[in-house]
Design a protein around this motif. Structure first.
Motif, PDB file in Angstrom:
ATOM      1  N   SER A 363       0.832  -1.210   0.000  1.00 21.99           N
ATOM      2  CA  SER A 363       0.000   0.000   0.000  1.00 21.99           C
ATOM      3  C   SER A 363       0.863   1.254   0.000  1.00 21.99           C
ATOM      4  O   SER A 363       0.574   2.222  -0.716  1.00 21.99           O
ATOM      5  N   VAL A 364       1.930   1.237   0.806  1.00 20.55           N
ATOM      6  CA  VAL A 364       2.839   2.390   0.876  1.00 20.55           C
ATOM      7  C   VAL A 364       3.499   2.626  -0.481  1.00 20.55           C
ATOM      8  O   VAL A 364       3.582   3.767  -0.960  1.00 20.55           O
ATOM      9  N   VAL A 365       3.961   1.548  -1.104  1.00 22.94           N
ATOM     10  CA  VAL A 365       4.630   1.668  -2.406  1.00 22.94           C
ATOM     11  C   VAL A 365       3.662   2.167  -3.475  1.00 22.94           C
ATOM     12  O   VAL A 365       4.002   3.044  -4.279  1.00 22.94           O
ATOM     13  N   LYS A 366       2.442   1.627  -3.478  1.00 22.90           N
ATOM     14  CA  LYS A 366       1.446   2.066  -4.460  1.00 22.90           C
ATOM     15  C   LYS A 366       1.089   3.542  -4.256  1.00 22.90           C
ATOM     16  O   LYS A 366       0.933   4.306  -5.214  1.00 22.90           O
ATOM     17  N   GLY A 367       0.964   3.935  -2.979  1.00 26.09           N
ATOM     18  CA  GLY A 367       0.673   5.335  -2.673  1.00 26.09           C
ATOM     19  C   GLY A 367       1.798   6.260  -3.115  1.00 26.09           C
ATOM     20  O   GLY A 367       1.560   7.335  -3.680  1.00 26.09           O
ATOM     21  N   SER A 368       3.045   5.830  -2.877  1.00 23.48           N
ATOM     22  CA  SER A 368       4.212   6.631  -3.286  1.00 23.48           C
ATOM     23  C   SER A 368       4.290   6.740  -4.794  1.00 23.48           C
ATOM     24  O   SER A 368       4.635   7.799  -5.339  1.00 23.48           O
ATOM     25  N   THR A 369       3.989   5.636  -5.484  1.00 20.97           N
ATOM     26  CA  THR A 369       3.994   5.644  -6.953  1.00 20.97           C
ATOM     27  C   THR A 369       2.951   6.615  -7.491  1.00 20.97           C
ATOM     28  O   THR A 369       3.204   7.367  -8.448  1.00 20.97           O
ATOM     29  N   TRP A 370       1.782   6.625  -6.856  1.00 16.83           N
ATOM     30  CA  TRP A 370       0.716   7.545  -7.270  1.00 16.83           C
ATOM     31  C   TRP A 370       1.151   8.995  -7.074  1.00 16.83           C
ATOM     32  O   TRP A 370       0.948   9.842  -7.949  1.00 16.83           O
ATOM     33  N   LEU A 371       1.762   9.297  -5.912  1.00 19.50           N
ATOM     34  CA  LEU A 371       2.244  10.654  -5.646  1.00 19.50           C
ATOM     35  C   LEU A 371       3.318  11.052  -6.653  1.00 19.50           C
ATOM     36  O   LEU A 371       3.358  12.194  -7.125  1.00 19.50           O
ATOM     37  N   SER A 372       4.196  10.104  -6.978  1.00 17.63           N
ATOM     38  CA  SER A 372       5.251  10.370  -7.955  1.00 17.63           C
ATOM     39  C   SER A 372       4.657  10.716  -9.312  1.00 17.63           C
ATOM     40  O   SER A 372       5.132  11.635  -9.998  1.00 17.63           O
ATOM     41  N   ILE A 378       3.034  17.716 -12.652  1.00 18.94           N
ATOM     42  CA  ILE A 378       3.138  19.129 -12.247  1.00 18.94           C
ATOM     43  C   ILE A 378       4.477  19.727 -12.665  1.00 18.94           C
ATOM     44  O   ILE A 378       4.545  20.829 -13.203  1.00 18.94           O
ATOM     45  N   VAL A 379       5.564  18.974 -12.411  1.00 24.38           N
ATOM     46  CA  VAL A 379       6.919  19.472 -12.691  1.00 24.38           C
ATOM     47  C   VAL A 379       7.191  19.388 -14.193  1.00 24.38           C
ATOM     48  O   VAL A 379       6.919  18.358 -14.825  1.00 24.38           O
ATOM     49  N   PRO A 380       7.739  20.441 -14.789  1.00 25.99           N
ATOM     50  CA  PRO A 380       8.047  20.429 -16.227  1.00 25.99           C
ATOM     51  C   PRO A 380       8.983  19.277 -16.603  1.00 25.99           C
ATOM     52  O   PRO A 380       9.866  18.913 -15.816  1.00 25.99           O
ATOM     53  N   VAL A 381       8.811  18.755 -17.794  1.00 29.55           N
ATOM     54  CA  VAL A 381       9.610  17.606 -18.255  1.00 29.55           C
ATOM     55  C   VAL A 381      11.096  17.958 -18.293  1.00 29.55           C
ATOM     56  O   VAL A 381      11.951  17.146 -17.924  1.00 29.55           O
ATOM     57  N   SER A 382      11.416  19.175 -18.725  1.00 28.71           N
ATOM     58  CA  SER A 382      12.832  19.594 -18.811  1.00 28.71           C
ATOM     59  C   SER A 382      13.496  19.568 -17.435  1.00 28.71           C
ATOM     60  O   SER A 382      14.655  19.157 -17.294  1.00 28.71           O
ATOM     61  N   THR A 383      12.753  20.011 -16.411  1.00 27.13           N
ATOM     62  CA  THR A 383      13.279  19.996 -15.036  1.00 27.13           C
ATOM     63  C   THR A 383      13.475  18.567 -14.554  1.00 27.13           C
ATOM     64  O   THR A 383      14.487  18.239 -13.915  1.00 27.13           O
ATOM     65  N   GLN A 384      12.509  17.712 -14.872  1.00 26.46           N
ATOM     66  CA  GLN A 384      12.621  16.302 -14.483  1.00 26.46           C
ATOM     67  C   GLN A 384      13.844  15.651 -15.118  1.00 26.46           C
ATOM     68  O   GLN A 384      14.567  14.894 -14.462  1.00 26.46           O
ATOM     69  N   GLU A 385      14.077  15.953 -16.381  1.00 24.93           N
ATOM     70  CA  GLU A 385      15.227  15.367 -17.074  1.00 24.93           C
ATOM     71  C   GLU A 385      16.541  15.857 -16.479  1.00 24.93           C
ATOM     72  O   GLU A 385      17.501  15.089 -16.347  1.00 24.93           O
ATOM     73  N   LYS A 386      16.583  17.147 -16.130  1.00 24.33           N
ATOM     74  CA  LYS A 386      17.799  17.716 -15.544  1.00 24.33           C
ATOM     75  C   LYS A 386      18.095  17.081 -14.185  1.00 24.33           C
ATOM     76  O   LYS A 386      19.241  16.738 -13.872  1.00 24.33           O
ATOM     77  N   ILE A 387      17.042  16.923 -13.375  1.00 27.24           N
ATOM     78  CA  ILE A 387      17.206  16.278 -12.069  1.00 27.24           C
ATOM     79  C   ILE A 387      17.592  14.816 -12.250  1.00 27.24           C
ATOM     80  O   ILE A 387      18.455  14.283 -11.551  1.00 27.24           O
ATOM     81  N   GLY A 388      16.951  14.168 -13.223  1.00 25.85           N
ATOM     82  CA  GLY A 388      17.207  12.751 -13.465  1.00 25.85           C
ATOM     83  C   GLY A 388      18.657  12.456 -13.786  1.00 25.85           C
ATOM     84  O   GLY A 388      19.182  11.397 -13.417  1.00 25.85           O
ATOM     85  N   LYS A 389      19.338  13.399 -14.475  1.00 25.21           N
ATOM     86  CA  LYS A 389      20.750  13.191 -14.818  1.00 25.21           C
ATOM     87  C   LYS A 389      21.634  13.093 -13.577  1.00 25.21           C
ATOM     88  O   LYS A 389      22.647  12.392 -13.575  1.00 25.21           O
TER      89      LYS A 389
END
Length: 760
Positions: A363-372, A378-389
């Motif tokens: 349940s915790v993992v499913k809830g965290s996945t949903w929040l993610s 909400i967060v722009p794709v470009s920002t996500q990619e920059k953080i992901g690197k």
């Protein structure tokens, strides 16, 4: 009767020594895991640094001893006899509880253990006194117990769990964002600043948390208190310059110093503040006995107001306790077992997960996945990619076994673990909040591993389940300690001269049993019939490497099948139950081999893809064999366990005939694989029709028997199930042999992976 109190004091002292051993075994994870997990410095250096911290902290400890004397109960409300019963019960239950958790390999809080042992024993003793009084009621319990302190402890537990995890996760996320997983270049440029901040924080922690409450703190009090900001700024400048100089002169990362100093600081704080958990009660018992002997008053009449007075700890006792703690750190195998739990839960790579997922973890993992998913929208794709690197990990593929021997995490995370744990404990101490070093260090480690994305989709449910198990164990410690100590003090009060020796003997037996059990488990050698993973890069290599696995599966499968038939014939439920365990173990080993397929294929070059197809097919046939054996074992056990009618004589006779033919087949197969005489497989395959015809014949006989004479539906169902599943077992076995027969080429020499060849 007076001698019983002297004997109790001696017993409490002996138990205190044992309590130090089990306590250090449990709490070693607090200061060792970051250094051990990162493998930044050698194990010998880690142990030396931690030993110095422990010994110095123990020798300088004394201020925290008051907790055992008057922190939980009101001493003036009890007489000497009652206090000795309370202390005796506390030491017995505390050592057994901590040893139980150590044996399971779960870290728990020695602070919570001792506090709730004292609380449980004091509450029960208070209730006994209240019940014997005509003027007092349950409402008077508050006169005996320091309820405010107990509530503070509980509040501290709950707060520390969430705060430590959250702060650890945030600081690690920022650190990883700055340094990334490829931090070697950036640490050269920004290492001095990071080292300065980390070392300043750890140094402040050592002075505030590690030395506060010691006899020597009063000499430094004037310099430290009121000048905290200047101390922090001064430390920051000094350690930043030191970090810069260290990296320039020694050409090594300052993270090595951060990890070493952090380990020393946590070890010092642990022994300086948690030593009360092990020797606080014995010292209070000694002072109580000393005061009572000097009074000449009867034990049941002598009030324990003396415990309200502050008495300094004996330096010699602290010195001895410190020595015992250091020796335990070096020689305790249980300390290593407890450490493995936290390291495995925070490991960056894949590992053999210790905990099974449960409803809550899912349940915790499913809830965290949903929040993610929500944040990703909400967060722009470009920002996500920059953080992901910043969170891209080095592209190194290891098997699960290899990943266990590799560092569990890097030096950035180890440094953050030590720094954040130290700072949080220092802040809590300055605010006079009761806090457990175990809770803080464990939850910080879990928070940093979460931020580092160590809990991926592949491992999250297992890691979360492990964390929940440990947290549940903490609350279990509190409840268990309260109930156990209360029960023990009730028994001692009921008949002290009889129950005290019995309880002590029981304690010795349980400790010895746990020690022997843990020793046996830790020294358990790999079973000669256990399965091994293939590492070759060619079909011929995999054929030769897998030969032992086939021989072992055939040998164990033969035994499992025969045991099922014998168990049915003799109605032997014990044998059938043991048989179920054996097939479950075999199935788990084959599942582990299948889990490693990803790593096996990753390590192959393009010219060796045929080896992967062969290996996958072999594992599939092995799994088919074990599934048939598992079903046969399960239905056999269920039939006898439900007390159904025995199989008829003719049915048993026919099953034994099949068993004999199967045994002959399996033995011949085992010999072929043991000797690598793969040419014999052709002869075995040529005779496969005979045994298939035998099983088919028995099925036909049972059909005729059912139409004319069979009267038991359960027997008929069982017998048909056994025969049909035997047929499936034979089919899987023959498919396996056919695969080997088709793939084996004796003219080709087996090839292995290049890395393995180089090692050889």
């Amino acid at each position: 009767m007076d001698n019983i109190y002297l004997l109790m004091l001696i017993a409490i002292t002996v138990l205190a020594i044992a309590d130090i051993v089990v306590g250090v075994s449990n709490d070693a994870i607090n200061f060792l895991n970051s250094a051990i997990g990162s493998k930044a410095i050698s194990m010998r250096t880690i142990m030396i640094v931690a030993s110095l911290g422990i010994f110095i902290g123990a020798v300088f400890s004394s201020g925290m001893m008051e907790v055992a004397r008057k922190g939980i109960f009101v001493p003036a409300m009890f007489n000497f006899e009652e206090i000795m019963y309370i202390f005796m019960a506390v030491m017995i239950t505390d050592i057994l509880l901590l040893d139980f958790f150590n044996t399971l390999g779960l870290p728990t809080s020695t602070t919570v253990s001792i506090v709730f042992n004292l609380l449980g024993a004091a509450v029960v003793m208070s209730l006994i006194k209240i019940s014997a009084s005509d003027s007092q009621t349950f409402a008077n319990l508050g006169d005996y117990i320091n309820t405010k302190k107990a509530l503070e402890i509980i509040r501290g537990i709950i707060m520390s769990v969430f705060i430590a995890f959250t702060v650890g996760a945030i600081v690690q996320w920022i650190s990883r964002l700055v340094f990334t997983f490829h931090y070697e270049k950036k640490i050269k440029n920004f290492g001095a600043i990071f080292g300065g901040i980390s070392l300043a924080a750890i140094t402040y922690f050592i002075f505030l948390k590690g030395l506060k409450g010691t006899p020597y703190y009063k000499d430094l009090k004037g310099l430290l208190e009121g000048n905290e900001l200047l101390i922090i700024l001064g430390s920051l400048v000094f350690w930043t310059l030191f970090s810069f100089g260290f990296q320039k002169v020694f050409k090594k990362t300052i993270l090595l110093v951060v990890i070493a100093v952090g380990t020393f600081g946590l070890a010092l704080a642990f022994s300086g503040n948690d030593l009360v958990n092990f020797i606080g009660v014995p010292m209070a018992a000694y002072h109580s006995y000393e005061a009572w002997i000097g009074s000449g008053v009867d034990a049941s009449m002598f009030s324990m107001e003396v415990l309200d007075k502050k008495v300094p700890a004996e330096p010699l006792l602290l010195f001895i306790a410190g020595g015992i703690m250091v020796l335990t750190l070096w020689f305790s195998k249980k300390a290593k077992t407890v450490a493995e739990t936290e390291i495995s839960l925070s490991r960056q790579g894949d590992t053999h997960e210790k905990f099974e997922p449960n409803i809550l973890s899912r349940s915790v993992v499913k809830g965290s996945t949903w929040l993610s998913d929500v944040f990703s929208k909400i967060v722009p794709v470009s920002t996500q990619e920059k953080i992901g690197k910043s969170f891209e990990k080095p592209d190194v593929v290891l098997t699960k076994d290899q990943s266990i021997n590799a560092p569990a995490f890097d030096m950035i995370r180890a440094s953050v673990n030590l720094m954040v744990a130290g700072v949080l404990i220092a802040i809590a101490t300055s605010m006079k909040l009761p806090l457990s070093t175990t809770y803080v260090t464990f939850m910080v480690a879990m928070g940093t591993s979460f931020a580092d994305r160590a809990w991926g989709r592949e491992s999250a449910v297992y890691r979360v389940a492990g964390v929940l198990n440990v947290i549940g164990g903490w609350f279990g410690t509190a409840i268990g300690a309260f109930i156990a100590a209360g029960s023990v003090v009730f028994l001692i009060k009921w008949n002290p001269s009889v129950m005290t020796p019995i309880l002590l003997l029981l304690t010795i037996i349980l400790l010895a049993r746990n020690y022997l059990s843990h020793k046996k488990d830790s020294r358990k050698d790999i079973d000669e019939d256990s399965l091994t993973q293939a590492e070759s890069s060619s079909i011929q290599g995999v054929i030769h490497e897998s030969a032992n696995n086939i021989a072992n599966v055939v040998k164990r499968g033969n035994k499992i099948y025969s045991s099922a038939i014998v168990g049915l014939a003799k109605q032997d439920l014990v044998l059938l139950k043991k048989n179920k365990k054996n097939i479950v173990k075999l199935s788990e080993e084959i599942d582990e081999l299948r889990d490693n397929i990803f790593y096996f294929i990753k390590n192959l070059d393009e010219s060796s893809l045929g080896a992967s197809n062969f290996y996958i097919n072999i594992l599939g046939y092995l799994q088919d064999m074990t599934q048939s054996l598992e079903y046969i074992s399960k239905v056999s056990h269920k039939h006898v366990n439900n007390n159904h009618k025995k199989l008829k004589f003719n049915q048993i006779k026919e099953l034994k005939q099949i068993d004999q033919d199967l045994e002959s087949l399996f033995n011949t197969t085992k010999k072929a694989f043991d000797s690598r005489s793969f040419e014999q497989i052709g002869a075995i395959l040529n005779n496969k029709k005979e045994i298939f015809d035998l099983v088919t014949e028995k099925i036909q006989i049972q059909v005729e028997r059912t139409r004319t004479e069979e009267s038991s539906p359960k027997n008929t169902t069982l017998y048909f199930s056994l025969l049909l599943e035997t047929k499936d077992l034979l089919t899987a076995t023959m498919n396996l042999l056919q695969e080997y027969h088709n793939a084996h080429d004796s003219s080709v020499e087996p090839a292995t992976l290049a890395s393995n060849s180089e090692e050889e």
